[in-house]
Design an enzyme around this catalytic site. Structure first.
Site, PDB file in Angstrom:
ATOM      1  N   TRP A  45      27.917 -10.732 -41.407  1.00 48.83           N
ATOM      2  CA  TRP A  45      27.457  -9.617 -42.247  1.00 48.83           C
ATOM      3  C   TRP A  45      28.422  -8.437 -42.114  1.00 48.83           C
ATOM      4  O   TRP A  45      28.713  -7.748 -43.082  1.00 48.83           O
ATOM      5  CB  TRP A  45      26.041  -9.209 -41.812  1.00 48.83           C
ATOM      6  CG  TRP A  45      25.504  -8.003 -42.533  1.00 48.83           C
ATOM      7  CD1 TRP A  45      24.780  -7.992 -43.690  1.00 48.83           C
ATOM      8  CD2 TRP A  45      25.647  -6.629 -42.140  1.00 48.83           C
ATOM      9  NE1 TRP A  45      24.463  -6.707 -44.049  1.00 48.83           N
ATOM     10  CE2 TRP A  45      24.985  -5.849 -43.118  1.00 48.83           C
ATOM     11  CE3 TRP A  45      26.258  -5.973 -41.076  1.00 48.83           C
ATOM     12  CZ2 TRP A  45      24.923  -4.456 -43.043  1.00 48.83           C
ATOM     13  CZ3 TRP A  45      26.208  -4.591 -41.014  1.00 48.83           C
ATOM     14  CH2 TRP A  45      25.542  -3.849 -41.990  1.00 48.83           C
ATOM     15  N   HIS A  46      28.940  -8.265 -40.892  1.00 56.63           N
ATOM     16  CA  HIS A  46      29.831  -7.130 -40.655  1.00 56.63           C
ATOM     17  C   HIS A  46      31.159  -7.273 -41.403  1.00 56.63           C
ATOM     18  O   HIS A  46      31.748  -6.279 -41.815  1.00 56.63           O
ATOM     19  CB  HIS A  46      30.111  -6.959 -39.156  1.00 56.63           C
ATOM     20  CG  HIS A  46      29.010  -6.253 -38.433  1.00 56.63           C
ATOM     21  ND1 HIS A  46      27.926  -6.910 -37.934  1.00 56.63           N
ATOM     22  CD2 HIS A  46      28.827  -4.949 -38.147  1.00 56.63           C
ATOM     23  CE1 HIS A  46      27.117  -6.029 -37.355  1.00 56.63           C
ATOM     24  NE2 HIS A  46      27.635  -4.823 -37.472  1.00 56.63           N
ATOM     25  N   GLY A  47      31.641  -8.466 -41.536  1.00 51.40           N
ATOM     26  CA  GLY A  47      32.923  -8.593 -42.225  1.00 51.40           C
ATOM     27  C   GLY A  47      33.325 -10.029 -42.433  1.00 51.40           C
ATOM     28  O   GLY A  47      32.849 -10.941 -41.734  1.00 51.40           O
TER      29      GLY A  47
END
Lengths: 482, 318
Positions: free
Chosen positions: A322-324
Site C-alpha cells: 500500500w505504501h509504494g
C-alpha cells in the site's frame, strides 16, 4: 496545496469564515467546492479520478441498498472494488508490474520489452481509495444504509483536511458528522489552531531538518560510513513520525475548526513495548482499516493457528505494498509480518525469560527495555521503506556496523550545519517532553499545562521556532508519495 | 455567561496577537542592531554612500570580483560585488544605483565565467534580509511564472526578515559547519586537500544543477538593457581561478552538464570588451595567490588589481 504553506494559512480561514456565514444546509457545497479546489491546486485533471470513484461508489451503494439479500449485493461490491482498485493499480502499480513481468520473462530467456508506464502518481489516491471502499463495504455488509445525498457523499470522499494523507475515516463514523448541525464556537477554533501549530512545528522544525540527514544518507548510502548509516536510519524514522503525525495533527485541527471530529492517527508509537503495539499506535486509521476489512474476515474464514500466521503475512504485505510500488515496500511489510509472527510465537518463551531473569519483578525497567528493543526494530525495518532499491537496502543493512566515522570526507553534507543540528535537538527535546507529560488527551497537546503563562510561552516558542528554524526549501509531506 | 466567556477569549486572542507583534519587533530590532551590526553588506552600502559622486568603474557581481579587485588601488572605482550575488540581485541593485541615487557611474564591470550566469535554487532567499530592500520579488515571481511562492518570499521578508538567517548566525557564532572552508592557506594544502577544496566549492552550490539559468540570463539581459538605457558601458571580466578548480569543474560538468557559456549575442550587445582570466596561465598554477580554489587572496588581489589598472581604460568623463 501544502498544509505548511502560506496558501493554506490563507485558504483555511477563508473557508472557515464563509462556512460559518452560510446556513447549515448550504455548507456542504461550500466544503465540496473548497475540497476540490484544494486538490485541483495540485493537478486539476486528477480530480476526475476522485469524481469517478465517487460516482461509481455512490451508484453501487444505492443499488446495494435496494437489495435485501447480502449475497445478491456482491456484484455491486465487486464493481466498486474493480473500479477503485483498478484505478489504484493503473496509476500506482502498473509500472511496477510491468517491470516485474519484464524481469520474469528475462529470467526464462524471453526477450520481450514491456511498455514503460511513466504515470505521475495522483497524490492521496491510496488514502481516498481506501476511504471510499470502506463505504461500499459497510453498505454491502449492511452496517449502514447507502447515502442518498450525492453532495454529502462526494464531500465524504474528498473532505480536504484528510483527503491527501488521511486519517482514513470509516463511513459509519464519519458520514453522519456531515448532517450534524455545527454552530460557531470560538473555543473550538482556538483548540483546532493549537493542534495545527503543534503539527507545523513538528513538520517544519523537526521533520524537515531530519530529512536533510536522511536524504543525504539514503540517496547514496555507499558514500557514508557505518556510523552515519545508523544515524540516517534513526533520522529517517523520527522524520517520518514527525512528518506524518504532523500531517494528522493539522488535518484533525483543521477539521475541528469546521466542527468535525477526525479519528486519532497516532498515539505515541515510540512508547510501545512491542511491534503489534506499535501498529496499534502508528497510522491507526490504516491499521483499523486492514483489521476490519481484511484481517477479521480472514480470521473468520481461517480460524486455525496456521491461518493466523497466513493472515499476518497477507496483511503486512498489503500494508507494505500500500505504501509504494516496489520490492523495498514489500520487504518492509514482510519484515513487520515476521516481527509480529515471532512476537506471537514466542509469547511463552518471552514470559519464561522474563521470569528467569527477574525482569518480571521490575515492570518499569522491563517496559523501558521493551520500548528500546521495539524502537530499534522499527528503525531497522524503516531502512527498507526508505531505500531506493533492495540492493541499496541490503548495502545499508550489511554496513550498519562497519564502523568508520560519521562522514567519509569533509563537506559531505553541505546543507547540514549547526543550525539544523540545534533545530533537531531542540525540537526532539520538546517533542519528548510533550509526549512524556501528556498521556491522556493527544488531541489537546497543551491541555495538561495548567499555567496560562507557561502555555503562552510555549506557543511563542513554537511560532518563533518555526520562523527561525524552518528549512530553506519547504518540503512536501512524506506520505504524499503514498 | 457564554457571552462573557466569548468576550474573555476574544480579549485573550487580541493580547496574544499584540504580544506576538511586540516579540516579533523585538527580534527584528535585535537582529538588525546586534546580529547584523557588523554585516559586510550594510557596511558596503555605507561605503558606497560615502564614495565620491563620480565613479569611473563600478565592479559588480559575486565573490570572485569581491576577492579580486581592491578598488582602493584604482582611482574613482568602487567594488560593489558581494558573496553569492547573482544576476537577479545585480540587476536590482544596479537599477537602484542608476535610478535612485545621485552617483554618476562611468562603466559597469560584470563578472563572466562559470558561476556567474547560473542562479542558485535558493538565490532568492540568500541573505534576503538585505536583498529585500532592492529586489522586487513579485516581479521575479511574474518572470519565473511562479507568482504565489514569490509572494510568500515577499511576505516573509516584510514580516520576518530574520527568518532562517538566525540559523546562519548560529553557524557562524557557535558552530563549525561541515561546510566551513578549510582554514589552512590554499598553497599549503596537499594536492588531495586542494582537490577536495575545489570539489567542495562546486558541490556546495549543488543547487545550480537545478538552476533556472534561463531566468538568470534573462536578468543579465535586463541588466545590459538597463545599462544601455542609461548609456553606460559594460565590461565583462572572467576572474582568475586555479587549474585545480578548472579540472574539478571539468569533471563536475561531465557528471551534470549545464549551460555555462555566455551567449555571444550578449557579449556583442554590451558596449565594452570581454577580458578573460579564467584560463590565464599566469594564475592557474600560482596557488600562492589564492585563498581557495577559485578566490584570490590578499596578495593575489593586489597583483590582479595592478594588472587591471593597466588594462582598464578610464574614460575622460563618465
Amino acid at each position: 496545496m501544502l498544509f505548511n504553506s502560506l496558501g493554506y494559512l490563507l485558504f483555511l480561514p477563508l473557508v472557515t469564515m464563509v462556512y460559518y456565514l452560510l446556513g447549515h444546509k448550504q455548507r456542504w457545497w461550500w466544503l465540496l467546492l473548497a475540497s476540490y479546489f484544494f486538490y485541483m491546486a495540485w493537478r486539476p485533471e486528477y480530480a476526475a479520478l476522485i469524481l469517478s470513484s465517487t460516482l461509481i461508489d455512490y451508484w453501487a451503494a444505492l443499488k446495494m441498498g435496494q437489495i435485501e439479500e447480502k449475497r445478491k449485493r456482491k456484484p455491486w461490491l465487486y464493481l466498486s472494488l474493480f473500479v477503485n482498485l483498478g484505478l489504484l493499480l493503473s496509476f500506482k502499480y502498473l509500472g511496477f508490474f510491468s517491470e516485474v513481468t519484464h524481469d520474469l520473462l528475462s529470467a526464462i530467456g524471453m526477450d520481450y520489452t514491456t511498455p514503460n508506464f511513466d504515470i505521475l502518481l495522483p497524490i492521496g489516491i491510496s488514502f481516498y481509495t481506501f476511504q471510499t471502499l470502506s463505504y461500499t463495504i459497510d453498505v454491502y455488509r449492511g452496517d449502514r444504509p447507502p447515502e442518498k445525498h450525492f453532495g454529502i457523499f462526494a464531500l465524504y470522499v474528498s473532505f480536504f483536511p484528510q483527503l491527501i494523507a488521511g486519517p482514513i475515516e470509516k463511513s459509519t463514523r464519519f458520514l453522519p458528522q456531515f448532517f450534524k448541525k455545527v454552530t460557531f464556537d470560538l473555543q473550538r477554533i482556538v483548540d483546532g489552531s493549537k493542534l495545527i501549530l503543534w503539527g507545523l512545528f513538528k513538520k517544519m522544525v523537526i521533520a524537515d531538518n531530519l530529512a536533510i540527514i536522511a536524504d543525504y544518507v539514503f540517496d547514496s548510502p555507499d558514500t557514508f560510513g557505518g556510523n552515519m548509516l545508523i544515524v540516517g536510519a534513526f533520522a529517517f524514522m523520527l522524520q517520518v513520525y514527525c512528518d506524518f503525525s504532523a500531517y494528522s495533527d493539522i488535518a484533525v485541527g483543521s477539521a475541528r475548526i469546521l466542527g468535525f471530529d477526525l479519528m486519532d492517527n497516532f498515539n505515541r508509537p515510540f512508547f510501545a513495548g512491542s511491534l503489534p503495539e506499535v501498529w496499534r499506535r502508528w497510522h491507526i486509521s490504516l491499521t483499523d482499516w486492514v483489521n476490519d476489512y481484511m484481517y477479521k474476515p480472514m480470521r473468520k474464514r481461517f480460524p486455525s493457528k496456521f491461518g493466523r500466521y497466513v493472515a499476518i503475512y497477507v496483511i503486512f504485505t498489503t500494508i507494505g505494498f500500500w505504501h509504494g510500488a516496489g520490492w523495498p515496500f514489500i520487504l518492509f511489510g514482510l519484515v513487520h509480518a515476521t516481527y509480529v509472527a515471532v512476537h506471537h510465537a514466542t509469547k511463552k518463551l518471552r514470559a519464561a525469560v522474563s521470569k528467569g531473569t527477574g525482569l518480571e519483578k521490575a515492570p518499569r525497567f522491563k517496559k523501558i527495555i521493551d520500548i528500546l528493543i521495539t524502537f530499534n526494530l522499527w528503525v531497522f525495518a524503516g531502512i527498507f521503506i526508505r531505500s531506493n532499491s533492495v540492493s541499496e537496502a541490503w548495502y545499508t543493512i550489511t554496513h550498519l556496523f562497519s564502523g568508520q566515522g560519521l562522514l567519509r570526507y569533509k563537506y559531505q553534507m553541505p546543507d547540514f550545519g549547526m543550525s539544523e543540528f540545534v533545530a533537531i535537538c531542540f525540537g526532539l527535546l520538546l517533542l519528548a517532553i510533550m509526549e512524556i507529560t501528556n498521556r491522556t488527551d493527544l488531541r489537546n497537546p497543551f491541555h495538561h499545562i495548567k499555567w496560562q503563562g507557561v502555555r503562552w510561552m510555549l506557543f511563542f516558542v513554537l511560532i518563533f521556532g518555526i520562523i527561525l528554524f524552518k528549512t530553506r526549501m519547504s518540503e512536501a509531506f512524506y506520505y504524499f508519495q503514498f | 455567561m457564554a457571552q462573557k466567556g466569548k468576550k474573555r477569549l476574544l480579549r485573550k486572542l487580541l493580547i496574544f496577537i499584540a504580544l506576538f507583534l511586540v516579540i516579533n519587533e523585538g527580534i527584528q530590532y535585535y537582529f538588525f542592531s546586534v546580529t547584523l551590526a557588523e554585516d559586510e553588506l550594510f557596511a558596503q552600502d555605507a561605503a558606497f554612500e560615502a564614495a565620491p559622486d563620480t565613479i569611473n568603474f563600478l565592479f559588480m557581481g559575486h565573490s570572485r570580483p569581491l576577492a579580486a579587485v581592491d578598488a582602493d588601488l584604482l582611482p574613482r572605482c568602487f567594488n560593489y560585488a558581494s558573496d553569492g550575488e547573482y544576476n537577479i540581485y545585480t540587476y536590482y541593485k544596479l537599477k537602484y544605483i542608476l535610478e535612485e541615487t545621485d552617483k554618476v557611474i562611468g562603466t559597469i564591470v560584470l563578472p563572466a565565467g562559470y558561476g556567474s550566469f547560473q542562479s542558485m535554487e535558493d538565490a532568492y532567499t540568500y541573505r534576503s534580509y538585505y536583498w529585500s530592500q532592492y529586489v522586487d520579488y513579485l516581479e521575479v515571481g511574474k518572470l519565473k511564472d511562479d507568482y504565489s511562492s514569490h509572494a510568500v518570499i515577499w511576505f516573509e521578508n516584510a514580516m520576518f526578515p530574520y527568518a532562517r538567517h538566525f540559523g546562519r548566525y548560529v553557524d557562524e557564532e557557535f558552530g563549525e559547519t561541515p561546510a566551513a572552508p578549510e582554514s589552512k592557506p590554499f598553497s599549503e594544502m596537499s594536492m588531495g586537500e586542494k582537490q577536495e577544496n575545489a570539489e567542495f566549492m562546486l558541490k556546495k552550490n549543488e543547487g545550480r544543477k537545478q538552476v533556472n539559468s534561463e531566468l538568470s540570463l534573462k536578468y543579465l539581459q535586463m541588466t545590459l538593457d538597463l545599462c544601455k538605457k542609461h548609456k553606460k558601458a559594460v565590461y565583462f571580466i572572467s576572474y582568475p581561478v586555479t587549474d585545480i578548480y578548472n579540472n574539478a569543474m571539468h569533471n563536475y560538468l561531465n557528471e551534470s552538464p549545464i549551460e555555462m557559456d555566455l551567449p555571444q549575442a550578449m557579449i556583442d550587445s554590451a558596449d565594452g570588451p570581454f577580458i578573460g582570466f579564467e584560463f590565464d596561465h599566469m594564475y592557474l598554477q600560482d596557488h600562492n595567490l589564492f585563498k581557495d580554489a577559485h578566490h584570490l587572496n590578499a596578495q593575489g588581489k593586489k597583483e590582479f588589481t595592478g594588472l587591471l589598472e593597466m588594462m582598464l581604460v578610464v574614460p575622460d568623463s563618465p
